[in-house]
Scaffold this active site. Structure first.
Site, PDB file in Angstrom:
ATOM      1  N   PHE A  65     -15.254  23.079  58.008  1.00 55.84           N
ATOM      2  CA  PHE A  65     -16.595  23.782  58.617  1.00 55.84           C
ATOM      3  C   PHE A  65     -16.224  23.936  60.301  1.00 55.84           C
ATOM      4  CE2 PHE A  65     -20.982  24.791  59.558  1.00 55.84           C
ATOM      5  CZ  PHE A  65     -21.175  26.121  58.952  1.00 55.84           C
ATOM      6  N   ALA A  93     -18.075  23.312  62.524  1.00 54.81           N
ATOM      7  CA  ALA A  93     -18.489  22.415  63.159  1.00 54.81           C
ATOM      8  C   ALA A  93     -17.992  20.949  63.073  1.00 54.81           C
ATOM      9  CB  ALA A  93     -19.788  22.457  63.066  1.00 54.81           C
ATOM     10  N   LYS A  94     -17.254  20.946  61.840  1.00 56.56           N
ATOM     11  CA  LYS A  94     -16.624  19.437  61.469  1.00 56.56           C
ATOM     12  C   LYS A  94     -15.828  18.977  62.483  1.00 56.56           C
ATOM     13  CE  LYS A  94     -18.574  18.969  57.548  1.00 56.56           C
ATOM     14  NZ  LYS A  94     -19.513  19.669  57.309  1.00 56.56           N
ATOM     15  N   PRO A  95     -15.509  18.153  62.838  1.00 60.45           N
ATOM     16  CA  PRO A  95     -14.704  17.333  63.002  1.00 60.45           C
ATOM     17  C   PRO A  95     -13.462  17.937  64.282  1.00 60.45           C
ATOM     18  CG  PRO A  95     -15.915  15.736  63.036  1.00 60.45           C
ATOM     19  CD  PRO A  95     -16.160  16.450  61.934  1.00 60.45           C
TER      20      PRO A  95
END
Length: 364
Positions: free
Chosen positions: A183, A185-187
């Site tokens: 997704f 916004a994940k790292p």
């Protein structure tokens, strides 16, 4: 000053030319789903994690669903997991007619308390699904030991921890099946949605590979009940570019976390990462009293915050049929009332960190 919580625009601009080149190659080739880019990305995933098999899929949620389906989870089966997580963890269990069985969390790490798992096992238990919350893995050795004792599978929900280490091994490579989310916004985030599953088990890999294409083993021959869970080539191409820089991004996220800890030391407890593991800092999450008031006042000076997660799973209306009540998981309930995530991304400057922490300290 206005702080960007995730700085997704900077993540794009930093490697803009490479992203555009990769995207244009996919579009001009007219290979939009699976294909060369997905194969190349999966190979990078295998090499990075050390897992024997890696399979790109359409989202982190679908990764969990593929894992459960491949393990044959069905109605009346029980899966032990945490109530303090994003809904996808328990939701995918319920989607198959199985029952989420919740176990409270460790107050310091926010991850499932492994010492409580064994008491929750019944004759219907088929698997344990720990969540690697906020970027740090749970106590996987103890969880795997319990699972082996009772003949259970372990599915790591590594949606927030891809790249983290546990005793030298990467997240998604310490259990029966590991699941990742990409997704935005994940790292490691793509420009839409995407996920992956990981396993050392050849049979499970072949099943999940077929199941992500409606259970198809060759064209119009369907061996399993599956789903439309394929990874878009465009997202695979974007993620392949990002993988080239991901190790450095993890180091930068760690530097931001270290700076937060230095500035807040002795003022407020900061996240605890156990000595035998690392975090990729999907979030930098503290606990505060009067959270709503603190958030409101930080917002007034341009400091965004987030709450992951304000209502634990056992108190969500959709899980009311499970029969849990307030007070069943007191640590999860306490943390749900107090957690607050500060901006976390590799691009936060020293001045921005000073601004965030100085304004926070004034409110404590």
């Amino acid at each position: 000053m206005n702080i960007d919580f995730a700085n997704l625009d900077k993540a794009f601009k930093e490697h803009e030319d490479e992203f555009l080149t990769a995207a244009l190659e996919v579009m001009s080739s007219a290979r939009y789903i699976l294909g060369k880019e997905t194969d190349e990305f999966e190979e990078k995933l295998r090499q990075f994690t050390g897992s024997q098999h890696a399979l790109g899929c359409s989202s982190g949620t679908d990764a969990l669903l593929l894992a459960l389906m491949a393990l044959g989870i069905r109605s009346r089966d029980e899966i032990i997991t945490t109530p303090f997580t994003f809904i996808a963890t328990a939701e995918t269990i319920a989607c198959l007619g199985a029952r989420p069985v919740f176990v409270d969390i460790d107050e310091e790490t926010f991850n499932i308390d492994a010492s409580l798992i064994e008491a929750a096992i019944s004759e219907n238990t088929k698997a344990i699904m720990p969540v690697s919350l906020y970027g740090q893995m749970a106590d996987m050795d103890e969880i795997n030991r319990i699972a082996e004792k009772y003949g259970l599978a372990v599915i790591e929900d590594g949606a927030q921890s891809f790249g983290a280490l546990y005793k030298g091994k990467r997240s998604c490579n310490t259990s029966t099946i590991g699941c990742a989310s990409f997704f935005p916004a994940k790292p490691l985030g793509c420009f839409g949605d995407g996920g992956a599953v990981f396993t050392k088990d050849e049979k499970l890999y072949e099943m999940m590979k077929a199941m992500r294409v409606h259970g198809q083993v060759k064209r119009y021959v369907h061996k399993y009940i599956g789903m439309g869970g394929r990874l878009d080539n465009l997202q695979a191409a974007i993620l392949s570019v990002k993988m080239n820089y991901y190790e450095e991004d993890i180091k930068r996220r760690q530097k931001v976390a270290d700076n937060y800890k230095t500035r807040l030391k002795g003022i407020i407890p900061t996240p605890v990462v156990k000595e035998d593991r690392t975090s990729v800092w999907a979030q930098f999450t503290i606990r505060v009293q009067n959270r709503g008031w603190v958030q409101e006042n930080l917002a007034k000076v341009g400091v965004p915050t987030a709450v992951h997660y304000p209502i634990p799973m056992h108190l969500q209306e959709c899980f009311g049929y499970l029969g849990y009540k307030f007070g069943d998981f007191p640590v999860s309930e306490m943390c749900a009332d107090e957690v607050m995530s500060l901006p976390m991304n590799p691009y936060l400057s020293e001045n921005e960190l000073d601004y965030i922490t100085n304004n926070l300290i004034k409110l404590l």
